[in-house]
Design a protein around this motif. Structure first.
Motif, mmCIF file in Angstrom:
data_model
loop_
_atom_site.group_PDB
_atom_site.id
_atom_site.type_symbol
_atom_site.label_atom_id
_atom_site.label_comp_id
_atom_site.label_asym_id
_atom_site.label_seq_id
_atom_site.Cartn_x
_atom_site.Cartn_y
_atom_site.Cartn_z
ATOM 1 N N ASP A 198 0.839 -1.159 -0.020
ATOM 2 C CA ASP A 198 0.042 -0.236 -0.059
ATOM 3 C C ASP A 198 0.902 1.211 0.001
ATOM 4 O O ASP A 198 1.987 1.013 -0.138
ATOM 5 C CB ASP A 198 -0.948 0.104 1.327
ATOM 6 N N LEU A 199 0.295 2.455 0.198
ATOM 7 C CA LEU A 199 0.915 3.610 0.123
ATOM 8 C C LEU A 199 1.995 3.857 1.457
ATOM 9 O O LEU A 199 2.572 4.795 1.277
ATOM 10 C CB LEU A 199 0.106 4.905 -0.035
ATOM 11 N N THR A 200 1.891 3.074 2.572
ATOM 12 C CA THR A 200 2.970 3.133 3.398
ATOM 13 C C THR A 200 4.369 2.376 2.918
ATOM 14 O O THR A 200 5.238 2.703 3.534
ATOM 15 C CB THR A 200 2.524 2.306 4.857
ATOM 16 N N GLU A 219 3.328 8.421 -13.353
ATOM 17 C CA GLU A 219 2.374 8.599 -12.425
ATOM 18 C C GLU A 219 3.091 9.285 -11.319
ATOM 19 O O GLU A 219 2.316 10.326 -10.882
ATOM 20 C CB GLU A 219 1.935 7.282 -11.994
ATOM 21 N N ALA A 227 3.218 7.600 -0.144
ATOM 22 C CA ALA A 227 2.415 8.327 0.125
ATOM 23 C C ALA A 227 2.869 9.857 0.328
ATOM 24 O O ALA A 227 1.982 10.901 0.198
ATOM 25 C CB ALA A 227 1.683 8.280 1.568
ATOM 26 N N GLU A 228 4.125 10.005 0.441
ATOM 27 C CA GLU A 228 4.810 11.343 0.592
ATOM 28 C C GLU A 228 5.080 11.888 -1.058
ATOM 29 O O GLU A 228 5.460 12.975 -0.954
ATOM 30 C CB GLU A 228 6.133 11.112 1.354
ATOM 31 N N SER A 274 0.970 9.977 -6.083
ATOM 32 C CA SER A 274 1.042 8.431 -5.536
ATOM 33 C C SER A 274 -0.492 7.808 -5.531
ATOM 34 O O SER A 274 -0.721 6.676 -5.608
ATOM 35 C CB SER A 274 1.614 8.500 -4.312
ATOM 36 N N ASP A 275 -1.354 8.907 -5.427
ATOM 37 C CA ASP A 275 -2.914 8.661 -5.447
ATOM 38 C C ASP A 275 -3.460 7.974 -6.610
ATOM 39 O O ASP A 275 -4.330 7.368 -6.767
ATOM 40 C CB ASP A 275 -3.856 9.543 -4.925
ATOM 41 N N SER A 276 -2.538 7.998 -7.727
ATOM 42 C CA SER A 276 -2.780 7.587 -9.085
ATOM 43 C C SER A 276 -2.308 6.116 -9.164
ATOM 44 O O SER A 276 -2.470 5.498 -10.151
ATOM 45 C CB SER A 276 -2.251 8.474 -10.256
#
Length: 487
Positions: free
Chosen positions: A151-153, A189, A210-211, A215-217
């Motif tokens: 995940d984004l972590t 992205e 996430a930083e 990254s949300d894409s």
């Protein structure tokens, strides 16, 4: 104030003014064009340029440039009071040679033809670096190629770069990170150049997905490529980090597949080594390693390559073999073995001398003996060397090796036999070398399984015929003889 306008037809119109200015507005501040702030120049007299100021009265403008060698703007190095404005931009070349490997600050302002002076530009700085070097290329540390970031972590980590010009007040100012599902990075992205190191000491830099802007894409279950470069305080960037560097966003639970493309099923092979080729496919993380088995999956050997792979196979003996392959991806998923293929090995394993007989002069010194193996083996092949003949070891030749030894992959062997040049007249003699008792049961000996080497004598032969002249029986005081020498 009130205004009235009279028209030609006799009517009148009211004119309304939003505002009335008393006096004249000065020009606006110019904007820095080049060199951009914190960049470097490679000229001792650089060209300074600004985007022109705006003047409300459209007056002609002149521009004043100033260069300082301190950030407080107290020590002027070079200035010019009035440079005629250009079209769109105005430029001026510094009037003195600046000091190499030094930092300078500069500013500019505009004055109209009525003497009204506008504000200064924001102060900009540049470095005179005649040979500025980029930072070192970042070294990627993690995730491992093809690893999973669930995940984004999940974090991207690399070894911090250094700058070769740190002695000239230069340093690594930041990093740019790109993430793309296209290995060519045509439309990333993530394209984030805002990563600033916390210290200038060498260490590791780690950021979570996430930083990073964009990254949300990212899409779960997708393989992404990533890379990093470093930029110094003079805006000079390093090359991109080495690849491939890939990660799966999410979890990779799909196992890869593997196929043998050559030899074909039911093929018969004779020569060795036999090249086995194939392909492997993985839908996400990519192929890490391919293994091949020639005994139906009991034992495995790593092949060379990944998506396309090869293997050099040395069958131990003639017979039928079952070949299968399997692949493991970068997420450590191992696929099922491929459909087995059967290969028939009919191997020629003949060892022989290059010839059946040869001659060598006694004074030749050495004779090189050649032994051949019809096909190379993956293991050592040996045979005993039995010596016979009329020639005597030590007296007529030095003993050859007791074993003929072929190392893996070797098909030709040459060894010397040293011939002794003695003074004895003994005629021609023979040295016979015989191959026997190979260490592998499927190795046979060819038509030239022995070599007869004839050593040609080079010593004179004494004629035993001795005749007397005037010799009396029992006369031991006087005699003569003639000795005939025959070559």
């Amino acid at each position: 104030l009130r205004f009235r306008g009279l028209g030609s037809s006799g009517g009148d119109e009211n004119i309304f003014l939003d505002s009335i200015g008393l006096g004249e507005e000065p020009p606006s501040a110019p904007t820095t064009a080049s060199p951009v702030d914190n960049s470097s120049v490679g000229d001792l007299r650089p060209l300074l340029s600004v985007f022109n100021a705006f003047d409300y009265q459209s007056d002609l403008l002149t521009y004043q440039f100033q260069v300082f060698d301190d950030a407080e703007l107290t020590r002027i190095v070079s200035d010019v009071p009035a440079v005629a404005g250009g079209t769109g931009t105005t430029s001026w070349t510094v009037g003195v040679d600046l000091v190499p490997e030094a930092q300078y600050w500069w500013r500019c302002r505009a004055t109209d033809d009525s003497g009204h002076t506008g504000p200064w530009t924001e102060t900009a700085t540049f470095f005179v670096l005649l040979d500025n070097q980029p930072p070192t290329v970042p070294i990627l540390l993690g995730p491992s190629d093809g690893g999973q970031l669930p995940d984004l972590t999940g974090r991207l980590t690399w070894l911090e770069s250094t700058d070769p010009d740190e002695g000239n007040h230069d340093f690594v100012a930041g990093y740019r990170v790109q993430v793309d599902d296209d290995p060519a990075f045509a439309s990333p992205e993530i394209d984030d150049a805002s990563i600033v190191p916390l210290t200038k000491a060498t260490g590791a830099i780690s950021v979570s997905l996430a930083e990073l802007a964009g990254s949300d894409s990212l899409v779960l279950g997708t393989l992404y490529h990533w890379r990093v470069n470093a930029e110094d305080s003079h805006s000079l960037a390093s090359a991109w980090s080495d690849g491939p560097a890939r990660f799966v966003f999410g979890t990779d639970a799909l196992a890869p597949t593997c196929t043998i493309t050559s030899p074909a099923d039911d093929a018969t092979v004779t020569g060795t080594p036999i090249t086995v080729t194939g392909s492997a496919t993985d839908d996400l993380s990519g192929i890490d390693v391919v293994a091949i088995s020639t005994d139906g999956g009991t034992t495995w050997t790593e092949a060379v390559g990944a998506e396309s792979w090869t293997h050099q196979w040395w069958p131990a003996a003639s017979g039928d073999y079952q070949l299968v392959c399997r692949a493991t991806d970068l997420a450590e998923n191992t696929g099922d073995p491929s459909t087995p293929i059967t290969v028939h090995a009919e191997l020629d394993r003949t060892m022989a001398f290059a010839q059946a007989s040869a001659t060598v002069d006694e004074d030749a010194g050495t004779y090189n003996v050649t032994v051949t193996l019809s096909a190379a083996r993956a293991v050592e092949v040996t045979a005993e060397l039995i010596v016979s003949g009329t020639a005597q070891s030590a007296a007529d030749f030095e003993a050859p090796p007791e074993l003929v030894r072929f190392f893996p992959g070797q098909t030709t062997l040459v060894f010397p036999v040293t011939i002794t040049d003695d003074a004895a007249s003994e005629g021609d003699e023979t040295l016979i070398l015989q191959l026997a008792n190979a260490n592998l049961t499927d190795v046979s000996f060819g038509a030239y399984d022995s070599l007869t080497l004839t050593i040609v004598d080079n010593d004179a032969v004494v004629d035993p015929g001795i005749f007397s002249d005037g010799f009396e029986d029992g006369d031991t005081l006087r005699w003569s003889a003639t000795v005939g020498l025959q070559q």
